[in-house]
Design a protein around this motif. Sequence first.
Motif, PDB file in Angstrom:
ATOM      1  N   MET A 179      -2.148   0.838  -3.987  1.00 26.24           N
ATOM      2  CA  MET A 179      -1.932  -0.119  -2.901  1.00 26.24           C
ATOM      3  C   MET A 179      -2.827  -1.347  -3.076  1.00 26.24           C
ATOM      4  O   MET A 179      -2.441  -2.452  -2.736  1.00 26.24           O
ATOM      5  N   LYS A 180      -4.030  -1.114  -3.629  1.00 24.48           N
ATOM      6  CA  LYS A 180      -4.931  -2.259  -3.855  1.00 24.48           C
ATOM      7  C   LYS A 180      -4.333  -3.218  -4.897  1.00 24.48           C
ATOM      8  O   LYS A 180      -4.470  -4.431  -4.780  1.00 24.48           O
ATOM      9  N   HIS A 181      -3.655  -2.660  -5.909  1.00 23.58           N
ATOM     10  CA  HIS A 181      -2.996  -3.519  -6.908  1.00 23.58           C
ATOM     11  C   HIS A 181      -1.902  -4.347  -6.232  1.00 23.58           C
ATOM     12  O   HIS A 181      -1.771  -5.541  -6.485  1.00 23.58           O
ATOM     13  N   ILE A 182      -1.108  -3.702  -5.383  1.00 21.67           N
ATOM     14  CA  ILE A 182      -0.005  -4.426  -4.718  1.00 21.67           C
ATOM     15  C   ILE A 182      -0.585  -5.555  -3.859  1.00 21.67           C
ATOM     16  O   ILE A 182      -0.131  -6.699  -3.927  1.00 21.67           O
ATOM     17  N   ASP A 183      -1.629  -5.239  -3.072  1.00 26.08           N
ATOM     18  CA  ASP A 183      -2.242  -6.268  -2.214  1.00 26.08           C
ATOM     19  C   ASP A 183      -2.787  -7.424  -3.057  1.00 26.08           C
ATOM     20  O   ASP A 183      -2.648  -8.595  -2.703  1.00 26.08           O
ATOM     21  N   ARG A 227       7.273 -12.914  -2.920  1.00 23.04           N
ATOM     22  CA  ARG A 227       8.250 -12.101  -2.165  1.00 23.04           C
ATOM     23  C   ARG A 227       8.424 -10.725  -2.806  1.00 23.04           C
ATOM     24  O   ARG A 227       8.557  -9.725  -2.111  1.00 23.04           O
ATOM     25  N   LYS A 228       8.407 -10.694  -4.131  1.00 19.87           N
ATOM     26  CA  LYS A 228       8.589  -9.411  -4.834  1.00 19.87           C
ATOM     27  C   LYS A 228       7.516  -8.404  -4.389  1.00 19.87           C
ATOM     28  O   LYS A 228       7.812  -7.257  -4.060  1.00 19.87           O
ATOM     29  N   TRP A 229       6.239  -8.848  -4.358  1.00 16.57           N
ATOM     30  CA  TRP A 229       5.156  -7.896  -4.072  1.00 16.57           C
ATOM     31  C   TRP A 229       4.997  -7.654  -2.573  1.00 16.57           C
ATOM     32  O   TRP A 229       4.597  -6.561  -2.175  1.00 16.57           O
ATOM     33  N   VAL A 230       5.348  -8.655  -1.745  1.00 17.68           N
ATOM     34  CA  VAL A 230       5.329  -8.391  -0.294  1.00 17.68           C
ATOM     35  C   VAL A 230       6.414  -7.352   0.018  1.00 17.68           C
ATOM     36  O   VAL A 230       6.204  -6.427   0.805  1.00 17.68           O
ATOM     37  N   ASN A 231       7.572  -7.497  -0.635  1.00 17.92           N
ATOM     38  CA  ASN A 231       8.652  -6.517  -0.407  1.00 17.92           C
ATOM     39  C   ASN A 231       8.233  -5.118  -0.841  1.00 17.92           C
ATOM     40  O   ASN A 231       8.568  -4.131  -0.189  1.00 17.92           O
ATOM     41  N   LYS A 232       7.504  -5.033  -1.938  1.00 17.72           N
ATOM     42  CA  LYS A 232       7.028  -3.718  -2.423  1.00 17.72           C
ATOM     43  C   LYS A 232       6.068  -3.113  -1.387  1.00 17.72           C
ATOM     44  O   LYS A 232       6.163  -1.924  -1.035  1.00 17.72           O
ATOM     45  N   ALA A 233       5.122  -3.946  -0.900  1.00 17.52           N
ATOM     46  CA  ALA A 233       4.167  -3.461   0.111  1.00 17.52           C
ATOM     47  C   ALA A 233       4.929  -3.019   1.366  1.00 17.52           C
ATOM     48  O   ALA A 233       4.621  -1.987   1.974  1.00 17.52           O
ATOM     49  N   ARG A 234       5.957  -3.781   1.726  1.00 15.01           N
ATOM     50  CA  ARG A 234       6.750  -3.488   2.931  1.00 15.01           C
ATOM     51  C   ARG A 234       7.473  -2.141   2.800  1.00 15.01           C
ATOM     52  O   ARG A 234       7.505  -1.322   3.727  1.00 15.01           O
ATOM     53  N   GLU A 235       8.029  -1.929   1.595  1.00 15.74           N
ATOM     54  CA  GLU A 235       8.776  -0.686   1.340  1.00 15.74           C
ATOM     55  C   GLU A 235       7.860   0.532   1.551  1.00 15.74           C
ATOM     56  O   GLU A 235       8.211   1.501   2.215  1.00 15.74           O
ATOM     57  N   VAL A 236       6.629   0.442   0.996  1.00 10.91           N
ATOM     58  CA  VAL A 236       5.688   1.558   1.101  1.00 10.91           C
ATOM     59  C   VAL A 236       5.212   1.722   2.550  1.00 10.91           C
ATOM     60  O   VAL A 236       5.131   2.832   3.079  1.00 10.91           O
ATOM     61  N   LYS A 237       4.931   0.591   3.204  1.00 10.89           N
ATOM     62  CA  LYS A 237       4.448   0.635   4.602  1.00 10.89           C
ATOM     63  C   LYS A 237       5.520   1.234   5.513  1.00 10.89           C
ATOM     64  O   LYS A 237       5.221   2.027   6.403  1.00 10.89           O
ATOM     65  N   LEU A 238       6.783   0.854   5.273  1.00  9.14           N
ATOM     66  CA  LEU A 238       7.873   1.384   6.106  1.00  9.14           C
ATOM     67  C   LEU A 238       7.943   2.910   5.978  1.00  9.14           C
ATOM     68  O   LEU A 238       8.121   3.622   6.965  1.00  9.14           O
ATOM     69  N   ALA A 239       7.754   3.399   4.736  1.00 16.20           N
ATOM     70  CA  ALA A 239       7.828   4.855   4.498  1.00 16.20           C
ATOM     71  C   ALA A 239       6.688   5.585   5.193  1.00 16.20           C
ATOM     72  O   ALA A 239       6.802   6.764   5.528  1.00 16.20           O
ATOM     73  N   GLU A 240       5.573   4.869   5.435  1.00 12.87           N
ATOM     74  CA  GLU A 240       4.419   5.524   6.070  1.00 12.87           C
ATOM     75  C   GLU A 240       4.689   5.924   7.513  1.00 12.87           C
ATOM     76  O   GLU A 240       4.012   6.784   8.053  1.00 12.87           O
ATOM     77  N   GLY A 241       5.655   5.260   8.151  1.00 13.25           N
ATOM     78  CA  GLY A 241       6.028   5.667   9.505  1.00 13.25           C
ATOM     79  C   GLY A 241       5.513   4.759  10.596  1.00 13.25           C
ATOM     80  O   GLY A 241       5.033   3.651  10.328  1.00 13.25           O
TER      81      GLY A 241
END
Length: 317
Positions: free
Chosen positions: A256-260, A276-290
């Motif tokens: 997650m630190k790499h993505i940030d 946008r590519k990396w914000v979308n990646k962070a968003r995908e993971v955050k969404l899965a967290e609940g």
Amino acid sequence: MFARTYVPQGATILTEFPVIVVPRDIMIKEIVGSVAGLDEARSQGELIDALVSCLDSQLKKEMFTLKDCSGSPNATTLSGIFSTNALDIELKVNATLPKSAKHMYKALFLQTSRCNHSCGPNAVWKFDSSTFALTLVAVRAIRPGEEITISYINSFLPRHLRRAQLQSEWKFTCHCTHCDIPWSFPGAIAQSDRARHELSTFFKKLPDWEQWCFDEKNEMDLIGMHLRAMQLREEEGLEGFKDGGATGHWTDVAYMKHIDALVMCFGALADVQGFRKWVNKAREVKLAEGPNSVSHVKVLDSWLKEPKKFYVWGWKA
Ligand SMILES: C[S@@+](CC[C@H](N)C(=O)[O-])C[C@H]1O[C@@H](n2cnc3c(N)ncnc32)[C@H](O)[C@@H]1O
């Protein structure tokens, strides 16, 4: 333990409470006691017996189905089950215990005990002493039918040391996909050991983000360093670790630190596509967290909509 359905990266696999918690100091005394022939070994066994006798019969039955790798297969004991399966947790308590033993406990969790070890696990666990709950989180997407694994040890160690520790503490030869590297690929083990060592010190050796940002000669390839480390982490299955081997809350781990960091770099370069590519990646993971991540996802959404509002937008453009 095997996944029945698809589990996205970052999703919680399970949450559970411990059935037994014992100060870790007692476990250490057990080892000293058995070596020196003292009474501590017996008292530790007696303590576990006494605690188990307080459990309801269903929990007791379940506990007896757990593995005991401490002795011979025909001599399963409660303390053997406990030492095979209990995890190290930290509790902030105000007890008058010796300083070294104050916060460290061994806790037995019935479901997480079912997870086998992998040197590139697809899940990490985290105990939250404020809720007294353990959560098991997927550190990469897990397919239906795939085994869910955790790491019992510091997975940044070279293969021979990992195998020696697993053999000595859990009495098994690790056959995870990261240990059973095909011999047909010469140098594969040395290459994996080197990659793990490099990752274990990655953040310590990394230049400061500000240094990169204001480096006018553009000599530092910070983006390349993060992309390479991410690739190595994926190859070695080490997405779920902080530097130096410790597991932590999923949001603190290196992946997650790499993505940030990549979001920060592409934002500073005012590179809309990369940002946008990396914000979308962070968003995908955050969404899965609940549900706990809703406010974070909202912030990411606002950046996707208006990248120029990102707090370091264009600093290096
Ligand atoms: C905490 S238990 C894990 C769950 C256990 N397999 C079960 O069925 O309940 C630890 C034991 O599982 C086995 N085990 C775990 N990870 C393994 C691996 N990577 N390779 C071989 N055996 C493993 C070993 O026998 C080890 O002592």
